[in-house]
Design a protein around this motif. Structure first.
Motif, PDB file in Angstrom:
ATOM      1  N   VAL A   1       0.834  -1.202   0.000  1.00 40.82           N
ATOM      2  CA  VAL A   1       0.000   0.000   0.000  1.00 40.82           C
ATOM      3  C   VAL A   1       0.873   1.259   0.000  1.00 40.82           C
ATOM      4  O   VAL A   1       0.599   2.221  -0.738  1.00 40.82           O
ATOM      5  CB  VAL A   1      -0.956   0.001   1.206  1.00 40.82           C
ATOM      6  CG1 VAL A   1      -1.675   1.335   1.327  1.00 40.82           C
ATOM      7  CG2 VAL A   1      -1.968  -1.138   1.083  1.00 40.82           C
ATOM      8  N   LEU A   2       1.932   1.260   0.792  1.00 37.87           N
ATOM      9  CA  LEU A   2       2.842   2.402   0.804  1.00 37.87           C
ATOM     10  C   LEU A   2       3.475   2.607  -0.570  1.00 37.87           C
ATOM     11  O   LEU A   2       3.598   3.741  -1.054  1.00 37.87           O
ATOM     12  CB  LEU A   2       3.928   2.211   1.865  1.00 37.87           C
ATOM     13  CG  LEU A   2       3.479   2.251   3.328  1.00 37.87           C
ATOM     14  CD1 LEU A   2       4.667   2.032   4.253  1.00 37.87           C
ATOM     15  CD2 LEU A   2       2.812   3.585   3.645  1.00 37.87           C
ATOM     16  N   LEU A   3       3.876   1.502  -1.195  1.00 39.34           N
ATOM     17  CA  LEU A   3       4.450   1.600  -2.537  1.00 39.34           C
ATOM     18  C   LEU A   3       3.412   2.135  -3.521  1.00 39.34           C
ATOM     19  O   LEU A   3       3.725   2.980  -4.370  1.00 39.34           O
ATOM     20  CB  LEU A   3       4.953   0.227  -2.989  1.00 39.34           C
ATOM     21  CG  LEU A   3       5.524   0.150  -4.409  1.00 39.34           C
ATOM     22  CD1 LEU A   3       6.753   1.053  -4.542  1.00 39.34           C
ATOM     23  CD2 LEU A   3       5.882  -1.304  -4.771  1.00 39.34           C
ATOM     24  N   ALA A   4       2.181   1.650  -3.410  1.00 41.34           N
ATOM     25  CA  ALA A   4       1.122   2.092  -4.316  1.00 41.34           C
ATOM     26  C   ALA A   4       0.861   3.584  -4.173  1.00 41.34           C
ATOM     27  O   ALA A   4       0.631   4.285  -5.168  1.00 41.34           O
ATOM     28  CB  ALA A   4      -0.162   1.309  -4.041  1.00 41.34           C
ATOM     29  N   ILE A   5       0.888   4.092  -2.952  1.00 40.13           N
ATOM     30  CA  ILE A   5       0.667   5.527  -2.732  1.00 40.13           C
ATOM     31  C   ILE A   5       1.742   6.340  -3.442  1.00 40.13           C
ATOM     32  O   ILE A   5       1.452   7.329  -4.127  1.00 40.13           O
ATOM     33  CB  ILE A   5       0.637   5.844  -1.228  1.00 40.13           C
ATOM     34  CG1 ILE A   5      -0.609   5.225  -0.583  1.00 40.13           C
ATOM     35  CG2 ILE A   5       0.680   7.346  -0.984  1.00 40.13           C
ATOM     36  CD1 ILE A   5      -0.624   5.321   0.928  1.00 40.13           C
ATOM     37  N   ALA A   6       3.001   5.906  -3.314  1.00 40.72           N
ATOM     38  CA  ALA A   6       4.105   6.638  -3.941  1.00 40.72           C
ATOM     39  C   ALA A   6       4.042   6.565  -5.461  1.00 40.72           C
ATOM     40  O   ALA A   6       4.247   7.562  -6.161  1.00 40.72           O
ATOM     41  CB  ALA A   6       5.438   6.090  -3.441  1.00 40.72           C
ATOM     42  N   VAL A   7       3.727   5.369  -5.985  1.00 45.44           N
ATOM     43  CA  VAL A   7       3.697   5.184  -7.441  1.00 45.44           C
ATOM     44  C   VAL A   7       2.506   5.914  -8.057  1.00 45.44           C
ATOM     45  O   VAL A   7       2.640   6.648  -9.043  1.00 45.44           O
ATOM     46  CB  VAL A   7       3.656   3.683  -7.787  1.00 45.44           C
ATOM     47  CG1 VAL A   7       3.405   3.477  -9.274  1.00 45.44           C
ATOM     48  CG2 VAL A   7       4.956   3.005  -7.376  1.00 45.44           C
TER      49      VAL A   7
END
Length: 298
Positions: free
Chosen positions: A129-135
């Motif tokens: 989820v953290l990666l998805a927010i950044a991407v």
């Protein structure tokens, strides 16, 4: 100290404590409710519960500790705000994110398979989820920035910026074309990388939580949080009529790409402007506002 000053001092300390804890605390509670919704396989239901509770808490705080008291005065746009929210964030986001995206995944077979793409599905969900927010923020950032810099996109985005006060009810005041653009740019990147549906739902929920927090009219303090997250402190500058301030802080959730591309702005020595809005004249009616971007102009 007299007896009369004791309650005043206690009230001041309480208000100060709330001003520091409200933003991170309410966001954390909303995320916790959403997480419970996933554990009982009812994320949509618990998202609505979390969002409703968050809205009620924010509305109450807006009444007792507003950032700008004048923003609590009626501007005659409540019906238009709600109508835009229902047609834009309600219909568009629900239909596109929770239905159309799921439908696309079922027809584009590789995107629905665990082995598709380079997405790290083996990671713990919180890190995905953290990666998805950044991407996704990369697409959201450029979609937002281009809506300010390209005149034909600004016509639609101006509907949102035409508000003269910020409060929770105009959080979803977006022209439906503007919403389609934002959702598409944020989600397509994740779909192309093979992100699972649970990650997309989490991204949608967190974006909704931060969105309503960003627009609230509450006296809050943020400190270093404004360096990392899109807080009301930053978003008030973004709604400035002065484009040196308004064409800044394009991020939706985290400020990563504003830092990268040099559009982060937070003048801590000054108070964000009270007089916000656009230079153009926006008609007052909802249907007129829907038609406004399509009108020919000299």
């Amino acid at each position: 100290m007299s007896d009369s000053t004791l309650p005043a001092a206690a009230s001041s300390r309480l208000r100060n404590t709330i001003s520091w804890l409200a933003w991170p605390g309410l966001l954390a509670i909303s995320i916790a409710i959403m997480a419970y919704g996933f554990t009982v396989a009812m994320p949509a239901l618990f998202f609505n519960i979390a969002y409703l509770l968050l809205a009620l808490c924010l509305y109450g705080l807006e009444q007792v500790m507003p950032h700008e008291r004048v923003w609590n005065e009626n501007d005659g746009q409540t019906f238009a705000n709600i109508a835009h929210t229902l047609t834009s964030k309600g219909v568009v986001q629900a239909a596109v994110v929770f239905s159309t995206v799921i439908g696309i995944s079922s027809y584009v077979t590789p995107a629905a398979e665990p082995g598709y793409g380079i997405w790290p599905r083996s990671w713990p969900m919180w890190s995905q989820v953290l990666l998805a927010i950044a991407v996704a923020e990369f697409g959201l950032y450029w979609g937002h920035r281009l809506a300010h810099e390209w005149p034909w996109l600004w016509r639609f985005h101006a509907v949102h910026h035409s508000v003269t006060r910020l409060w929770i009810v105009n959080t979803g005041r977006f022209h439906f074309v503007d919403s389609f653009k934002s959702i598409a740019l944020g989600m397509v990147i994740l779909l192309a990388l093979g992100a699972p549906m649970e990650v997309l739902i989490w991204l949608s929920a967190i974006t909704a939580f931060i969105g309503i927090l960003t627009h609230c009219n509450i006296d809050m303090k943020f400190g270093p949080l404004s360096w990392w997250f899109n807080t009301p402190e930053l978003h008030r500058w973004h709604h400035s009529k002065d484009l040196r301030e308004g064409n800044k802080n394009y991020s939706e959730n985290i400020m990563l790409w504003d830092h990268v591309f040099g559009t982060f702005y937070n003048a801590r020595d000054y108070r964000p402007p009270v007089d916000i809005g656009i230079q153009e004249e926006m008609p007052p009616g909802f249907l007129q506002q829907l038609a406004w971007p399509f009108r020919r102009r000299s």
